[in-house]
Design an enzyme around this catalytic site. Structure first.
Site, PDB file in Angstrom:
ATOM      1  N   HIS A  48       0.805  -1.218   0.000  1.00 19.12           N
ATOM      2  CA  HIS A  48       0.000   0.000   0.000  1.00 19.12           C
ATOM      3  C   HIS A  48       0.840   1.270   0.000  1.00 19.12           C
ATOM      4  CE1 HIS A  48      -4.251  -1.597   0.646  1.00 19.12           C
ATOM      5  NE2 HIS A  48      -3.492  -2.590   0.272  1.00 19.12           N
TER       6      HIS A  48
ATOM      7  N   SER B 292      -0.009  -1.249  -6.388  1.00 23.72           N
ATOM      8  CA  SER B 292       0.113  -2.504  -7.122  1.00 23.72           C
ATOM      9  C   SER B 292       0.796  -2.293  -8.460  1.00 23.72           C
ATOM     10  CB  SER B 292      -1.280  -3.097  -7.367  1.00 23.72           C
ATOM     11  OG  SER B 292      -1.892  -3.416  -6.148  1.00 23.72           O
TER      12      SER B 292
ATOM     13  N   LYS C 178     -14.313  -8.065  -8.339  1.00 21.40           N
ATOM     14  CA  LYS C 178     -13.537  -8.955  -9.203  1.00 21.40           C
ATOM     15  C   LYS C 178     -12.870 -10.072  -8.395  1.00 21.40           C
ATOM     16  CE  LYS C 178     -10.652  -8.760 -13.280  1.00 21.40           C
ATOM     17  NZ  LYS C 178     -10.169  -7.910 -14.366  1.00 21.40           N
ATOM     18  N   ASP C 179     -12.351  -9.729  -7.205  1.00 21.97           N
ATOM     19  CA  ASP C 179     -11.760 -10.762  -6.348  1.00 21.97           C
ATOM     20  C   ASP C 179     -12.800 -11.794  -5.916  1.00 21.97           C
ATOM     21  OD1 ASP C 179      -9.218  -9.792  -6.509  1.00 21.97           O
ATOM     22  OD2 ASP C 179      -9.206  -8.796  -4.559  1.00 21.97           O
TER      23      ASP C 179
ATOM     24  N   GLU D 207       5.762 -34.125   0.092  1.00 28.66           N
ATOM     25  CA  GLU D 207       4.521 -33.675  -0.511  1.00 28.66           C
ATOM     26  C   GLU D 207       4.805 -33.055  -1.873  1.00 28.66           C
ATOM     27  OE1 GLU D 207       1.886 -34.995   0.874  1.00 28.66           O
ATOM     28  OE2 GLU D 207       0.896 -33.235   1.705  1.00 28.66           O
TER      29      GLU D 207
END
Lengths: 423, 261
Positions: free
Chosen positions: A217, A221, A245-246, A289
């Site tokens: 922040h 972005s 959108k998320d 894994e």
């Protein structure tokens, strides 16, 4: 700022009373409400939010599992089966937690790949990227210790193999291993401390995630074009545009997650981990894994134990200095015609390593692992530093809102640019 | 439609990522490559359910044959209500076993018939007793056996029907038996299922294949008794998410309608 009440713009009187004394609502409004966000995100920009949600799911399910789990070598395996059978919806909580680990790594791998492709690691976001690599390392440690807790055969032997890696270090190696185990073999003290640390680490991760988001922040972005927003015409408020959108990405993610949990919950696991740990019986093939397989393949690609360990740690460590290895000022691979293909090749090398890591340490897998390992490192240490000087990037668009180039015709002729011509 | 294309791209990416992730799954890497024939169990597949009759017959095979050596410690007698037995039937079955309880008011341990809440009785007091009685071999607990082996139920069926003559030149060690599907082919468990080993109450012919199928069904249920509930919940969950996803996408379209891109 003067001492006194915060000058709040919150309407609701109760919330305002709080906000004047502790401006959390102002902060939320600033950071998640009006926060200016580049208007051109694609769905790859969902994955940070997805990772955040997954962390919360893991912590929530983990707390309920811990209420019913017994960290003792004699009871651990039985207590996990008890969760599966006798705890109300225990099977659901455990399968969500178990597959949640895999989903977490899928999401974070894509998130990291997004950063590599769009150059999100470059100035001014170097520290943001470094904090992300720290989170990735903490995740790996947490997942490894979590896998030990059911005390199945792979838990025990995986813990034995991985902790033994530290014995490769000269002089102090053996002492480190004894110190990690809390004894002279993987035993109850090991299980106890792994349980304690497995419970602690997610909260450490949450702390670093907070720093990661705080740093994000400050710089803002990155975006698919890799150019900085030049003004309000290039950005949208985070809410409602990116919350909406998320949310779409989140539901799609939940569908994939639910499919794993409800229809193939053990597909990504190893059947041997439903055999109680037995220090006297070594499984035919000890495999970690799936999300550790690329790094396991790098470890085994080196004939020397210490060399393998260093290279394996180096495969993550190289990410820390990536912002300075990549000498190109262009962020997005959309404008880097050569580096783009070098990066796709790197992705293939990553999947090849993942595949080879699950195979026995014999030919031809060893040679294949070596070639892929060599390319994995060459991309970071040779190709990126050189390309910054040798490659001629395509010309960058003027701004996010006006991405169509003057005289740059063929450059942007692609799926990426076409829709923007309308802007 | 850029948004739709992006969404499809993200979906395809997710699919590729998960596919790439699962392809090298260690489950496929470990163990010898002995092809296990598919027994076509009704509970295989995403919507399969356990055949209650087969599971009950499998319980009978377990009780009359397997349980002489193999425990199923994670099961309680009450769990058998889930494969369609009545409470009276399960009570009667539990009552045929004697378990140790106590200490009582005078500090003595005492024996009593098993109740619904008791775990399945273990055949041996401990691992050493089990080995002493079985020529040094330790018959493993069968509670989660169907998920502790790759391709669990099919493997168990294949193993129980896989006792054949060894190929020429293969030397079987003393006290071992040749099995076509056991890793390494030498197993300490003798071919325990013989035709008409048990007498089924429902009149089903007790061939070796039938008994193997029934006991594999029983063990598959025992390893994951939540399977049917899990799948039913999964169908509801995914249908719900698809509807919610459609609504969410509509909201997103609405929100973004005023943005030119």
């Amino acid at each position: 700022m003067a001492i006194g009440l915060h000058d709040s713009t919150i309407k609701n009187p109760v919330l305002r009373w709080v906000d004047q004394r502790l401006p959390v609502f102002t902060m939320m409004q600033k950071e998640y409400g009006t926060f200016p966000t580049p208007r051109n995100f694609n769905y790859f920009w969902n994955f940070g939010a997805l990772a955040m949600v997954t962390l919360m799911i893991m912590i929530a399910t983990g707390i309920f599992l811990a209420m019913n789990y017994t960290p003792h070598t004699s009871y651990a395996f039985d207590s996990v089966e008890r969760i599966m059978r006798d705890v109300n919806y225990g099977w659901l909580i455990r399968y969500v937690h178990m597959n949640g680990a895999s989903m977490f790594f899928i999401v974070v791998f894509i998130h990291i790949w997004r950063g590599l492709y769009y150059g999100s690691y470059k100035a001014p976001r170097e520290l943001l990227w470094i904090l992300g690599v720290v989170i990735f390392l903490l995740m790996m440690a947490t997942a490894f210790m979590g896998y030990v807790l059911p005390w199945g055969q792979m838990s025990f032997w995986g813990a034995t193999v991985i902790t033994n890696l530290f014995s490769a270090f000269p002089l102090v190696g053996e002492h480190i291993v004894t110190w990690l185990w809390g004894g002279f073999s993987v035993d109850n003290p090991t299980l106890n401390r792994f349980f304690s640390l497995h419970y602690l680490m997610p909260f450490v991760i949450a702390g670093v995630v907070f720093l990661h988001v705080a740093a994000l922040h400050i710089t803002g972005s990155n975006n698919p074009l890799g150019i900085d927003p030049k003004g309000p015409q290039d950005t949208l408020p985070f809410h409602p545009y990116y919350t909406a959108k998320d949310s779409v990405g989140l539901i799609v993610y939940f569908i994939v997650f639910a499919f794993l949990v409800f229809f193939m919950p053990n597909y990504l696991g190893h059947p041997d981990n439903y055999i109680p740990a037995n220090p006297l019986v070594t499984p035919a093939h000890i495999v970690p894994e799936w999300y550790f397989l690329p790094f396991y393949a790098i470890l085994r690609a080196v004939p020397d134990k210490l060399g393998g360990v260093l290279l394996m740690f180096g495969s993550i460590a190289v990410l820390f200095i990536l912002p300075w290895l990549d000498t190109s000022p262009v962020r997005s691979m959309r404008f880097r015609p050569v580096a783009k293909w070098a990066l796709f090749l790197w992705l293939i090398a990553f999947f090849v390593l993942m595949w080879a890591g699950g195979k026995p340490a014999e030919e031809p897998y060893v040679t294949i692992s070596r070639i892929a390992t060599a390319y994995y490192f060459a991309y970071f240490l040779v190709i990126l530093p050189l390309l910054g000087r040798l490659e001629r990037p395509l010309s960058l668009p003027e701004s996010i809102a006006m991405p169509v180039l003057r005289g740059g015709g063929p450059v942007m002729a692609g799926a990426a640019a076409k829709p923007m011509e309308k802007a | 439609m850029r948004a739709v294309r992006n969404l499809i791209g993200a979906l395809a990416l997710g699919a590729v990522a998960s596919l790439g992730a699962v392809l090298p799954s260690p489950a496929r890497a470990a163990g010898e490559a002995i092809a296990i024939p598919d027994a076509n169990f009704g509970f295989a597949g995403f919507f399969g359910t356990f055949d209650r009759g087969a599971a009950q017959r499998g319980l009978q095979v377990y009780k009359e044959v397997c349980s002489a050596c193999h425990g199923m410690y994670h099961l309680s007698y009450r769990n058998l209500l889930e494969i369609g037995l009545s409470e009276d039937q399960v009570r009667a079955l539990a009552g045929t076993f004697t378990v140790m309880d106590g200490p009582n008011d005078t500090g003595e341990m005492f024996e009593r018939p098993a109740r619904l809440s008791d775990r399945f009785r273990r055949p041996f007091a401990n691992e050493l007793a089990a080995r002493a009685a079985n020529n040094g071999a330790y018959p493993p607990d069968l509670s989660v056996m169907a998920k502790a082996r790759p391709n669990g139920a099919n493997y168990l069926h294949a193993l129980l029907t896989g006792y054949v003559d060894p190929p020429a030149g293969f030397t079987v060690a003393d006290g071992m038996y040749y099995n076509a599907y056991y890793p390494g082919h030498q197993i300490a468990m003798p071919p325990i299922l013989n035709p008409d080993q048990v007498t089924y109450a429902d009149g089903t012919a007790a061939t070796v294949d039938q008994m193997a199928r029934d006991v594999a069904t029983f063990l598959a249920w025992a390893a994951e008794p939540e399977t049917e509930q899990r799948r039913a919940m999964g169908v509801k969950m995914i249908l719900f998410l698809i509807v919610l996803g459609g609504l969410t996408y509509a909201v997103k379209r609405k929100v973004w309608a005023d943005v030119k891109h």
